[in-house]
Every structure is written in C-alpha cells, then in structure tokens.
Design a protein around this motif. Structure first.
Motif, PDB file in Angstrom:
ATOM      1  N   HIS A 198      66.492  32.617  62.948  1.00 42.06           N
ATOM      2  CA  HIS A 198      66.309  33.444  64.163  1.00 42.06           C
ATOM      3  C   HIS A 198      66.196  32.697  65.385  1.00 42.06           C
ATOM      4  O   HIS A 198      65.076  32.156  65.280  1.00 42.06           O
ATOM      5  CB  HIS A 198      65.510  34.541  63.865  1.00 42.06           C
ATOM      6  CG  HIS A 198      66.135  35.668  62.603  1.00 42.06           C
ATOM      7  ND1 HIS A 198      66.807  36.738  63.021  1.00 42.06           N
ATOM      8  CD2 HIS A 198      66.038  35.514  61.159  1.00 42.06           C
ATOM      9  CE1 HIS A 198      66.961  37.360  61.542  1.00 42.06           C
ATOM     10  NE2 HIS A 198      66.706  36.576  60.715  1.00 42.06           N
TER      11      HIS A 198
ATOM     12  N   SER B 268      65.519  32.554  69.887  1.00 40.84           N
ATOM     13  CA  SER B 268      65.436  33.268  71.000  1.00 40.84           C
ATOM     14  C   SER B 268      66.737  33.313  71.607  1.00 40.84           C
ATOM     15  O   SER B 268      67.760  32.785  71.441  1.00 40.84           O
ATOM     16  CB  SER B 268      64.540  32.394  72.040  1.00 40.84           C
ATOM     17  OG  SER B 268      65.154  31.311  72.432  1.00 40.84           O
ATOM     18  N   GLY B 269      66.950  34.796  72.167  1.00 40.98           N
ATOM     19  CA  GLY B 269      68.389  35.033  72.641  1.00 40.98           C
ATOM     20  C   GLY B 269      68.906  35.996  71.632  1.00 40.98           C
ATOM     21  O   GLY B 269      70.254  36.319  71.795  1.00 40.98           O
ATOM     22  N   GLY B 270      68.494  36.183  70.296  1.00 42.30           N
ATOM     23  CA  GLY B 270      69.206  37.104  69.390  1.00 42.30           C
ATOM     24  C   GLY B 270      70.071  36.258  68.517  1.00 42.30           C
ATOM     25  O   GLY B 270      70.949  36.850  67.806  1.00 42.30           O
ATOM     26  N   ILE B 271      70.215  34.957  68.734  1.00 44.93           N
ATOM     27  CA  ILE B 271      71.059  34.057  67.866  1.00 44.93           C
ATOM     28  C   ILE B 271      70.512  34.124  66.403  1.00 44.93           C
ATOM     29  O   ILE B 271      69.335  33.722  66.187  1.00 44.93           O
ATOM     30  CB  ILE B 271      71.126  32.595  68.352  1.00 44.93           C
ATOM     31  CG1 ILE B 271      71.674  32.802  70.023  1.00 44.93           C
ATOM     32  CG2 ILE B 271      72.061  31.877  67.413  1.00 44.93           C
ATOM     33  CD1 ILE B 271      71.733  31.511  70.638  1.00 44.93           C
ATOM     34  N   LYS B 272      71.567  34.304  65.605  1.00 44.48           N
ATOM     35  CA  LYS B 272      71.173  34.208  64.087  1.00 44.48           C
ATOM     36  C   LYS B 272      72.296  33.638  63.150  1.00 44.48           C
ATOM     37  O   LYS B 272      73.235  33.692  63.409  1.00 44.48           O
ATOM     38  CB  LYS B 272      71.173  35.803  63.677  1.00 44.48           C
ATOM     39  CG  LYS B 272      70.571  35.879  62.112  1.00 44.48           C
ATOM     40  CD  LYS B 272      70.696  37.344  61.718  1.00 44.48           C
ATOM     41  CE  LYS B 272      70.426  37.503  60.237  1.00 44.48           C
ATOM     42  NZ  LYS B 272      70.510  38.978  59.833  1.00 44.48           N
TER      43      LYS B 272
ATOM     44  N   ALA C 267      61.606  26.870  73.219  1.00 45.77           N
ATOM     45  CA  ALA C 267      62.683  27.610  72.565  1.00 45.77           C
ATOM     46  C   ALA C 267      62.061  28.202  71.145  1.00 45.77           C
ATOM     47  O   ALA C 267      62.045  27.370  70.227  1.00 45.77           O
ATOM     48  CB  ALA C 267      63.897  26.997  72.384  1.00 45.77           C
TER      49      ALA C 267
ATOM     50  N   TYR D  16      61.702  29.934  67.399  1.00 49.58           N
ATOM     51  CA  TYR D  16      62.619  30.444  66.376  1.00 49.58           C
ATOM     52  C   TYR D  16      61.898  30.930  65.213  1.00 49.58           C
ATOM     53  O   TYR D  16      60.456  30.516  64.979  1.00 49.58           O
ATOM     54  CB  TYR D  16      63.482  29.416  65.999  1.00 49.58           C
ATOM     55  CG  TYR D  16      63.019  28.026  65.387  1.00 49.58           C
ATOM     56  CD1 TYR D  16      62.556  27.592  64.304  1.00 49.58           C
ATOM     57  CD2 TYR D  16      62.416  26.923  66.632  1.00 49.58           C
ATOM     58  CE1 TYR D  16      61.951  26.539  64.081  1.00 49.58           C
ATOM     59  CE2 TYR D  16      61.945  25.741  66.315  1.00 49.58           C
ATOM     60  CZ  TYR D  16      61.580  25.748  64.953  1.00 49.58           C
ATOM     61  OH  TYR D  16      60.927  24.325  64.389  1.00 49.58           O
TER      62      TYR D  16
END
Length: 215
Positions: free
Chosen positions: A53, A55-59, A199, A201
């Motif tokens: 996961h 930052s920015g909702g990237i998964k 950033a 995570y």
C-alpha cells in the motif's frame, strides 16, 4: 541575538520527536525476563503473499520470496506476480548489493537498498548494542538497541502477545514500525511493516511457506 525563522523551525522539529522512556520496574511481580526476539534463528527461505500500500491509494499484490541467513546477514529477495513473472530480484552478501532484475514499479532510485534494509529489520536481530532494557509507560517489555548507523531500534512485547519493532531516526522520529502476529510452526504468520518516509508505504505480509534451504 536574533534567531532566524529557519533555525527556530529546526529547533521546533527537533523538539517534536523524543524517544519513549524505558524504565526498570519497581514491582516484584513484574520483572524483566528476556528481550523479545521475533527474528530468524537459522538460514531460512520464506514465501509471503504481500500487499503493498503506497501513498495516493496505490495498491499492489505480489509474491515475495526471501532467503535470509542471520549468521552471515546475507539476503536474497525476489518479488513476482501471482503468475510467476519476476518483477524484482536482488542479493546482498557482505554489504555488496547485486540487483539482478528491476521492472516498474520496483525500479525507482534506492528501492533495492531500502527494501533489503526493511527485510533485514524484519528478520535479523539489530546490529549494535543493547543500551536499555525494561518497560514502557504503556506496559510493553522493551529492549532498546543503538544501531551502528546512529538509528535506535526498540523491540517490544505487549501483554496481548503482539511483538513489535520500531526504528527511530537520530532525531527520534519513527521511520519503521513492524508488527508480528500469529506465531505458529516456528514462524510468524502475519507481518505488517509501516514505513514513514517522504513517500510512505505499508507492507502486509502473510506467510505461505517457510523452510530451511537444506530441506
């Protein structure tokens, strides 16, 4: 003497982060027995299902294969898709890093070095020396390590059985927070790592299989 706004700001940031206080217990029924030790005891290969996961909702969902030797601190890591496509592979032996494959999104600067540092923090006992043992105000058993690179590492054991590792910067800011849970068959089944950087995570690692390489 008049201080510049920049110096005042730096002092303010420094004051915001302090290490938690570790004290010895004065209670006879609460004595310190041993440092929590969630780390590997022998060379092991581990396969994890990992949710990344960012930052920015990237998964991203990937498979991680790690071979780790606590005696030599040698690490071999691979990240692949569920279909078996290798996205990243690197080996570190005696501090020498060999990146054998790095495809997007695992090809950005310093990814390999940061990843292997995270893996070592999860699986290897901290380097350096123990400078404090006792209890946090919230009750956790705690051992504080002063690492070779000036970072501080706390290894904690809470009353609910949860084991944690926290790595602090020289200024006292939490850089990594790891939670180990579900101990079974000699290994923790679930590991959560939160990295607090520019950033940030989170890695959620669920153990699929683990074995000594000789087997």
């Amino acid at each position: 003497m008049k201080l510049s706004p920049l110096i005042i700001f730096i002092f303010f940031l420094s004051a915001c982060h302090t290490l938690p206080v570790i004290t010895k217990s004065s209670s006879p029924e609460k004595t310190f027995s041993a440092c929590p030790n969630p780390f590997l005891k022998q060379k092991t290969t581990l396969i994890h299902a990992i949710e990344v996961h960012m930052s920015g909702g990237i998964k991203n969902a990937v498979i991680g294969v790690t071979e780790a030797d606590p005696a030599t601190r040698a690490i071999s890591c691979a990240i692949m898709t569920a279909e078996g496509m290798v996205l990243f592979e690197a080996v570190e032996i005696d501090g020498s890093l060999d990146i054998r494959r790095a495809l997007p999104p695992f090809d950005f600067a310093n990814f390999a070095r940061n990843m292997l540092e995270d893996v070592k923090l999860i699986f290897f006992e901290p380097r350096g020396k123990i400078e404090m043992i006792g209890f946090l105000p919230s009750g956790e058993t705690a051992c504080r390590w002063q690492s070779d690179n000036s970072d501080t590492v706390d290894v904690l054991k809470a009353g609910n059985g949860l084991t944690e590792v926290k790595r602090y910067s020289g200024g006292g800011k939490v850089k990594r927070h790891i939670k180990f849970s579900g101990f079974a068959g000699g290994f923790y089944q679930n590991i959560e790592l939160r990295a607090q950087e520019i950033a940030s995570y989170t890695l959620l690692m669920n153990l699929i299989e683990a074995w000594p390489p000789e087997n």
